[in-house]
Motif scaffolding. Sequence first.
Motif, PDB file in Angstrom:
ATOM      1  N   LEU A 130      28.438  38.380  42.754  1.00 41.57           N
ATOM      2  CA  LEU A 130      28.947  37.676  41.678  1.00 41.57           C
ATOM      3  C   LEU A 130      30.156  37.072  42.234  1.00 41.57           C
ATOM      4  O   LEU A 130      30.689  35.898  41.671  1.00 41.57           O
ATOM      5  CB  LEU A 130      29.466  38.585  40.607  1.00 41.57           C
ATOM      6  CG  LEU A 130      28.475  39.151  39.888  1.00 41.57           C
ATOM      7  CD1 LEU A 130      28.339  40.300  38.750  1.00 41.57           C
ATOM      8  CD2 LEU A 130      27.530  38.112  39.233  1.00 41.57           C
ATOM      9  N   ASP A 131      31.019  37.756  42.912  1.00 36.52           N
ATOM     10  CA  ASP A 131      32.424  36.941  43.185  1.00 36.52           C
ATOM     11  C   ASP A 131      32.040  35.720  44.164  1.00 36.52           C
ATOM     12  O   ASP A 131      32.673  34.474  43.833  1.00 36.52           O
ATOM     13  CB  ASP A 131      33.098  37.827  44.375  1.00 36.52           C
ATOM     14  CG  ASP A 131      33.703  38.919  43.593  1.00 36.52           C
ATOM     15  OD1 ASP A 131      33.729  38.891  42.509  1.00 36.52           O
ATOM     16  OD2 ASP A 131      34.171  40.080  44.105  1.00 36.52           O
ATOM     17  N   ARG A 132      31.028  35.730  44.936  1.00 30.70           N
ATOM     18  CA  ARG A 132      30.452  34.416  45.724  1.00 30.70           C
ATOM     19  C   ARG A 132      30.104  33.302  44.834  1.00 30.70           C
ATOM     20  O   ARG A 132      30.275  32.174  45.073  1.00 30.70           O
ATOM     21  CB  ARG A 132      29.451  34.913  46.776  1.00 30.70           C
ATOM     22  CG  ARG A 132      30.150  35.509  48.228  1.00 30.70           C
ATOM     23  CD  ARG A 132      28.850  35.589  49.409  1.00 30.70           C
ATOM     24  NE  ARG A 132      27.805  36.367  48.751  1.00 30.70           N
ATOM     25  CZ  ARG A 132      27.737  37.749  48.916  1.00 30.70           C
ATOM     26  NH1 ARG A 132      28.759  38.387  49.251  1.00 30.70           N
ATOM     27  NH2 ARG A 132      26.482  38.391  48.612  1.00 30.70           N
ATOM     28  N   ILE A 133      29.452  33.976  43.641  1.00 27.02           N
ATOM     29  CA  ILE A 133      28.866  32.912  42.735  1.00 27.02           C
ATOM     30  C   ILE A 133      29.937  32.188  42.192  1.00 27.02           C
ATOM     31  O   ILE A 133      30.073  30.729  41.984  1.00 27.02           O
ATOM     32  CB  ILE A 133      27.644  33.456  41.877  1.00 27.02           C
ATOM     33  CG1 ILE A 133      26.504  33.941  42.517  1.00 27.02           C
ATOM     34  CG2 ILE A 133      27.319  32.499  40.521  1.00 27.02           C
ATOM     35  CD1 ILE A 133      25.714  34.860  41.665  1.00 27.02           C
ATOM     36  N   LEU A 134      30.860  32.833  41.488  1.00 28.34           N
ATOM     37  CA  LEU A 134      31.937  32.797  40.639  1.00 28.34           C
ATOM     38  C   LEU A 134      33.021  31.742  41.530  1.00 28.34           C
ATOM     39  O   LEU A 134      33.655  30.880  40.789  1.00 28.34           O
ATOM     40  CB  LEU A 134      32.667  33.763  39.915  1.00 28.34           C
ATOM     41  CG  LEU A 134      31.454  34.439  38.920  1.00 28.34           C
ATOM     42  CD1 LEU A 134      32.364  35.743  38.348  1.00 28.34           C
ATOM     43  CD2 LEU A 134      31.322  33.320  37.626  1.00 28.34           C
ATOM     44  N   ASN A 136      32.302  29.042  43.105  1.00 25.29           N
ATOM     45  CA  ASN A 136      32.126  27.906  43.296  1.00 25.29           C
ATOM     46  C   ASN A 136      32.145  27.281  42.025  1.00 25.29           C
ATOM     47  O   ASN A 136      31.817  26.056  41.821  1.00 25.29           O
ATOM     48  CB  ASN A 136      30.675  27.863  43.607  1.00 25.29           C
ATOM     49  CG  ASN A 136      30.246  28.323  45.175  1.00 25.29           C
ATOM     50  OD1 ASN A 136      30.860  27.898  45.760  1.00 25.29           O
ATOM     51  ND2 ASN A 136      29.216  29.111  45.122  1.00 25.29           N
ATOM     52  N   TYR A 137      32.819  27.879  40.766  1.00 28.38           N
ATOM     53  CA  TYR A 137      33.146  27.282  39.735  1.00 28.38           C
ATOM     54  C   TYR A 137      34.602  27.380  39.466  1.00 28.38           C
ATOM     55  O   TYR A 137      35.360  27.989  39.731  1.00 28.38           O
ATOM     56  CB  TYR A 137      32.242  28.312  38.550  1.00 28.38           C
ATOM     57  CG  TYR A 137      31.107  28.559  38.398  1.00 28.38           C
ATOM     58  CD1 TYR A 137      30.368  27.373  37.667  1.00 28.38           C
ATOM     59  CD2 TYR A 137      30.167  29.357  39.139  1.00 28.38           C
ATOM     60  CE1 TYR A 137      28.893  27.651  37.489  1.00 28.38           C
ATOM     61  CE2 TYR A 137      28.838  29.300  39.113  1.00 28.38           C
ATOM     62  CZ  TYR A 137      28.112  28.612  38.294  1.00 28.38           C
ATOM     63  OH  TYR A 137      26.803  28.513  38.093  1.00 28.38           O
ATOM     64  N   SER A 138      34.622  26.109  38.479  1.00 27.56           N
ATOM     65  CA  SER A 138      36.337  25.868  38.217  1.00 27.56           C
ATOM     66  C   SER A 138      36.768  26.802  37.064  1.00 27.56           C
ATOM     67  O   SER A 138      35.869  27.584  36.523  1.00 27.56           O
ATOM     68  CB  SER A 138      36.484  24.444  37.517  1.00 27.56           C
ATOM     69  OG  SER A 138      35.929  24.477  36.350  1.00 27.56           O
ATOM     70  N   ASP A 139      37.855  26.946  36.857  1.00 30.95           N
ATOM     71  CA  ASP A 139      38.382  27.992  35.852  1.00 30.95           C
ATOM     72  C   ASP A 139      38.019  27.408  34.522  1.00 30.95           C
ATOM     73  O   ASP A 139      37.450  28.462  33.915  1.00 30.95           O
ATOM     74  CB  ASP A 139      40.089  27.973  35.640  1.00 30.95           C
ATOM     75  CG  ASP A 139      40.699  28.521  37.210  1.00 30.95           C
ATOM     76  OD1 ASP A 139      39.914  29.231  37.982  1.00 30.95           O
ATOM     77  OD2 ASP A 139      41.939  28.470  37.220  1.00 30.95           O
ATOM     78  N   ASP A 140      37.845  26.178  34.132  1.00 32.90           N
ATOM     79  CA  ASP A 140      37.509  26.100  32.939  1.00 32.90           C
ATOM     80  C   ASP A 140      35.813  26.411  32.848  1.00 32.90           C
ATOM     81  O   ASP A 140      35.189  26.758  31.805  1.00 32.90           O
ATOM     82  CB  ASP A 140      37.317  24.605  32.990  1.00 32.90           C
ATOM     83  CG  ASP A 140      38.797  24.047  32.265  1.00 32.90           C
ATOM     84  OD1 ASP A 140      39.615  24.901  31.882  1.00 32.90           O
ATOM     85  OD2 ASP A 140      39.098  22.897  32.321  1.00 32.90           O
ATOM     86  N   GLU A 141      34.978  26.094  33.856  1.00 36.03           N
ATOM     87  CA  GLU A 141      33.809  26.544  33.984  1.00 36.03           C
ATOM     88  C   GLU A 141      33.667  28.194  33.708  1.00 36.03           C
ATOM     89  O   GLU A 141      32.558  28.440  33.065  1.00 36.03           O
ATOM     90  CB  GLU A 141      33.019  26.027  35.042  1.00 36.03           C
ATOM     91  CG  GLU A 141      32.697  24.440  35.283  1.00 36.03           C
ATOM     92  CD  GLU A 141      32.489  24.038  36.529  1.00 36.03           C
ATOM     93  OE1 GLU A 141      31.455  23.184  36.396  1.00 36.03           O
ATOM     94  OE2 GLU A 141      33.011  24.534  37.677  1.00 36.03           O
TER      95      GLU A 141
END
Length: 169
Positions: A130-134, A136-141
Motif C-alpha cells: 500500500l505504501d508503494r501504491i500510494l 504514486n498519488y498526489s496528496d489531493d488524490e
Amino acid sequence: MAARGVDGSASGEEGRTRSRRIAEAKLSLRELRIELAVLNHRVGSRIEIKDVDFDCLDVITRHGPISPSALARRVGVHLATMTGILDRLEKGGWIVRDRVESDRRAVLIRGVPDKQRDIFRLYDGMNRSLDRILENYSDDEIDLVVDFLRRCTEAGQSATDQLAKGSDP
C-alpha cells in the motif's frame, strides 16, 4: 457539451461509458473485499483465530473498550455466540474483560496491545504494498481515495443497519 437526460444524467454513449465505469468501480470493490477476506483468513489461521473471532478482535481493538452486547450488535451475532467468541479470545490472551466500576455486572472488552504486534507483523507485506501504491498519488488524490473509502464504509454501515432492522435497502 453532452446531451443530458430529463433527470440531468448523461445520455447516449457518455451515459453508457459512465455506467460501465461505475460498474467497474463496484466490481473492483467486490474483488478488494474478497482479497482482504482471504488475507484476513490467512492471518487468522496463522494466529489460530477463527474468522468471526478475528473480526470481533478487530472491532475491539479499533473501537474498544466495548461492551459484549454492543460488539454483538456491531458484528451481527447473537449474544450467546458472542460469549463463546470472547471466551476463546480471552483464553488466547487477545482480550481482557474489565468490570465497570459503576455497575459491577457490566463488562467492557479491550484488546491486549502486546498481542496486537503479532498481528501487525503479519500485515507488513500488505502495508508495504500500500505504501508503494500510494507514493504514486498526489496528496489531493490520496485525499480523494480516503474520502471515497470513508463514504463507502458509511454506505456499508448504513446498509448493514438497515438489514439488522429487518428492512430492505
